[in-house]
Design a protein around this motif. Structure first.
Motif, PDB file in Angstrom:
ATOM      1  N   CYS A 281       0.843  -1.204   0.000  1.00 59.10           N
ATOM      2  CA  CYS A 281       0.000   0.000   0.000  1.00 59.10           C
ATOM      3  C   CYS A 281       0.873   1.247   0.000  1.00 59.10           C
ATOM      4  N   VAL A 282       1.888   1.277   0.860  1.00 60.53           N
ATOM      5  CA  VAL A 282       2.792   2.426   0.947  1.00 60.53           C
ATOM      6  C   VAL A 282       3.598   2.590  -0.341  1.00 60.53           C
ATOM      7  N   ALA A 283       4.180   1.488  -0.824  1.00 61.24           N
ATOM      8  CA  ALA A 283       5.043   1.545  -2.004  1.00 61.24           C
ATOM      9  C   ALA A 283       4.293   2.063  -3.228  1.00 61.24           C
ATOM     10  N   ASN A 284       3.050   1.621  -3.401  1.00 56.43           N
ATOM     11  CA  ASN A 284       2.275   2.055  -4.561  1.00 56.43           C
ATOM     12  C   ASN A 284       1.829   3.504  -4.451  1.00 56.43           C
ATOM     13  N   ILE A 285       1.534   3.950  -3.247  1.00 59.79           N
ATOM     14  CA  ILE A 285       1.202   5.371  -3.057  1.00 59.79           C
ATOM     15  C   ILE A 285       2.402   6.227  -3.445  1.00 59.79           C
ATOM     16  N   ALA A 286       3.595   5.803  -3.014  1.00 59.86           N
ATOM     17  CA  ALA A 286       4.809   6.561  -3.328  1.00 59.86           C
ATOM     18  C   ALA A 286       5.076   6.575  -4.828  1.00 59.86           C
ATOM     19  N   GLU A 287       4.982   5.412  -5.467  1.00 58.06           N
ATOM     20  CA  GLU A 287       5.312   5.326  -6.892  1.00 58.06           C
ATOM     21  C   GLU A 287       4.286   6.044  -7.760  1.00 58.06           C
ATOM     22  N   ALA A 288       3.108   6.256  -7.219  1.00 58.72           N
ATOM     23  CA  ALA A 288       2.074   6.977  -7.982  1.00 58.72           C
ATOM     24  C   ALA A 288       2.459   8.428  -8.238  1.00 58.72           C
ATOM     25  N   HIS A 289       3.382   8.953  -7.444  1.00 58.24           N
ATOM     26  CA  HIS A 289       3.761  10.363  -7.569  1.00 58.24           C
ATOM     27  C   HIS A 289       4.809  10.541  -8.663  1.00 58.24           C
ATOM     28  N   GLN A 290       4.358  10.371  -9.927  1.00 57.52           N
ATOM     29  CA  GLN A 290       5.213  10.584 -11.075  1.00 57.52           C
ATOM     30  C   GLN A 290       4.489  11.422 -12.113  1.00 57.52           C
ATOM     31  N   LEU A 291       4.971  11.422 -13.372  1.00 57.27           N
ATOM     32  CA  LEU A 291       4.535  12.444 -14.329  1.00 57.27           C
ATOM     33  C   LEU A 291       3.162  12.208 -14.953  1.00 57.27           C
ATOM     34  N   TYR A 292       2.801  10.969 -15.219  1.00 57.19           N
ATOM     35  CA  TYR A 292       1.641  10.701 -16.059  1.00 57.19           C
ATOM     36  C   TYR A 292       0.407  10.309 -15.238  1.00 57.19           C
ATOM     37  N   ILE A 293      -0.730  10.887 -15.585  1.00 55.67           N
ATOM     38  CA  ILE A 293      -1.975  10.665 -14.854  1.00 55.67           C
ATOM     39  C   ILE A 293      -2.375   9.196 -14.883  1.00 55.67           C
ATOM     40  N   LYS A 294      -2.230   8.528 -16.027  1.00 63.91           N
ATOM     41  CA  LYS A 294      -2.613   7.119 -16.129  1.00 63.91           C
ATOM     42  C   LYS A 294      -1.824   6.263 -15.149  1.00 63.91           C
TER      43      LYS A 294
END
Length: 355
Positions: A281-294
Motif C-alpha cells: 500500500c505504501v510503495a504504490n502510493i509513493a510510486e504513484a507520484h510521477q509524471l503521467y496521470i494514467k
C-alpha cells in the motif's frame, strides 16, 4: 530498395509514431513482424534507437528460421491510411519524418557520464550493502523490494538516454516513481529499526538528488527541444506531503506490531501476507507520484487492491481466533481513512482524464 520492403518500413515508422515511440508499446508489433517472417526488413533501418535494435535483433535471432525474403507482396498487404501516406516518401521528394525534425529528437549521450546515472548507481550500491544487515526473514520481502526499486532507477535512466523526447519523459517518469518507491522502503525500514536515522537521511537525500537531476533535465528538454510537443509537467509532488502516505506508513508499523504477537507465531504465511499487503500500500502510493496521470491512477488502484487484500487477511485472523475484531478497530479505521483518500484522488483523476 524493394518497393514492398520500403512499404513495410514506412508502415512500421507510422505505427511507432502512433505509439509515441514507446518501445514497450511497439514490442508486440516487432514480434508480429518476426512471426510473419519480416523482421529482417527493419534490421538496417537507419532511424531506430538502440532499444529498438536490441529488440529487432532478438526477434531476428529467435525467428530466423521463418524469415521470408521473396514474394513479399503477397505476405504483407497494408491498407494505407492518410496518416501513413503522409509519411511515405515519393521518388521525387526527400523523405521527411518526425524523426528528422530536431524539435522531436535529442542527441544521445554516454549515459555513464550523466551525473544522474552515476548518483543512481551509487544509491543502488549503497542500498545493496545496507541490506546485508537486514533480518533474514526480510530477504524475500523488504530487501528484494528495495533492491529492485533502486535498480529500476538506474535502469530507467539508462533506457531513457535516446533520441525520442516522448520516450525519455516516460522512462524518466518511471525512474522518478521508482526513486519515490525506494524512499518509501527506506522509511519503512527505518520504522522497523533495520536502519538508523542517519542512514535513512543520507540515502533519502541521495534519492532526492536523483529526482532533482531528472526533473531539471526534463525541464531543460521541454523548454529547448520539446516546443510544440504534448509533454507533461516535469515537476512531481512530494509524496511526504500526501496525508494518505503518512497514514499508510503508520498502518505498516501497526501491522508489524500486531503480527509480532505470540498468537501469530504459528501463522507465518498469514503474517507474510499481511506485512506484504500493508507495505505494498505504501510503495504504490509513493510510486504513484510521477509524471503521467494514467500511471498515477494505476498505482493508486494497486494500493487500493493491497488494502482490500489486507482487509481479507485481517478477517481471516479474526475467523481463526488469532485476534479479536475489537483489537483491530484502530487498524480498520486507519485502513478506511487511507482508502477514502485514495478513492477521492482517483475520482479527481478520472474527472481530469474526462475533461
Amino acid at each position: 530498395m524493394n518497393k514492398k520492403v520500403e512499404e513495410i518500413q514506412n508502415w512500421y515508422r507510422n505505427e511507432r509514431e502512433l505509439s509515441n515511440y514507446s518501445i514497450m508499446d511497439i514490442g508486440e508489433k516487432l514480434k508480429n513482424l518476426a512471426e510473419k517472417g519480416l523482421i529482417w526488413v527493419l534490421k538496417d533501418l537507419k532511424d531506430t534507437t538502440e532499444s529498438e535494435r536490441i529488440v529487432i535483433n532478438y526477434y531476428l535471432d529467435k525467428y530466423r528460421a521463418v524469415q521470408i525474403y521473396d514474394n513479399l507482396q503477397h505476405l504483407f498487404p497494408i491498407p494505407l491510411s492518410n496518416s501513413q501516406c503522409a509519411i511515405t516518401p515519393s521518388k521525387s521528394s526527400k523523405k521527411v519524418t518526425p524523426l528528422q525534425n530536431q524539435q522531436h529528437t535529442l542527441e544521445v549521450r554516454d549515459v555513464k557520464q550523466f551525473f544522474g546515472y552515476k548518483k543512481a548507481k551509487e544509491l543502488e550500491v549503497r542500498i545493496i550493502e545496507l541490506c546485508k544487515n537486514f533480518p533474514s526473514f526480510e530477504v524475500n520481502h523488504i530487501v528484494n523490494q528495495i533492491e529492485r526499486s533502486a535498480e529500476s532507477i538506474k535502469e530507467r535512466i539508462q533506457i531513457g538516454e535516446q533520441i525520442y523526447i516522448g520516450e525519455k519523459f516516460k522512462q524518466y517518469s518511471f525512474a522518478i516513481g521508482s526513486a519515490k518507491e525506494t524512499s518509501a522502503w527506506l522509511q519503512m525500514s527505518l520504522g522497523q529499526k533495520y536502519i538508523t536515522q542517519t542512514q535513512f537521511e543520507e540515502l533519502d537525500n541521495m534519492v532526492d538528488q536523483v529526482v532533482g537531476i531528472l526533473t531539471k533535465t526534463l525541464t531543460n528538454v521541454k523548454e529547448k527541444e520539446g516546443k510544440g510537443l504534448d509533454l507533461p509537467n516535469p515537476y512531481t509532488p512530494n509524496v511526504k506531503n500526501f496525508g494518505a502516505y503518512d497514514n499508510a506508513l503508520l498502518l505498516v508499523e501497526m501491522i508489524y506490531e500486531v503480527t509480532r504477537r505470540r498468537e501469530f507465531w504459528k501463522e507465518k504465511d498469514l503474517v507474510r501476507k499481511m506485512r506484504k499487503q500493508a507495505t505494498s500500500c505504501v510503495a504504490n502510493i509513493a510510486e504513484a507520484h510521477q509524471l503521467y496521470i494514467k500511471k498515477k491512477f494505476r498505482f493508486f488502484n494497486d494500493s487500493l487492491k493491497a488494502l482490500r487484500g489486507l482487509e481479507s487477511s485481517l478477517e481471516t485472523s479474526v475467523s481463526k481466533g488469532i485476534t479479536s475484531k475489537e483489537s483491530l478497530k484502530e487498524i480498520s479505521e486507519l485502513r478506511i481513512s487511507i482508502r477514502n483518500v485514495l478513492s477521492a484522488n482517483m475520482s479527481n483523476i478520472s474527472s481530469e482524464r474526462a475533461s
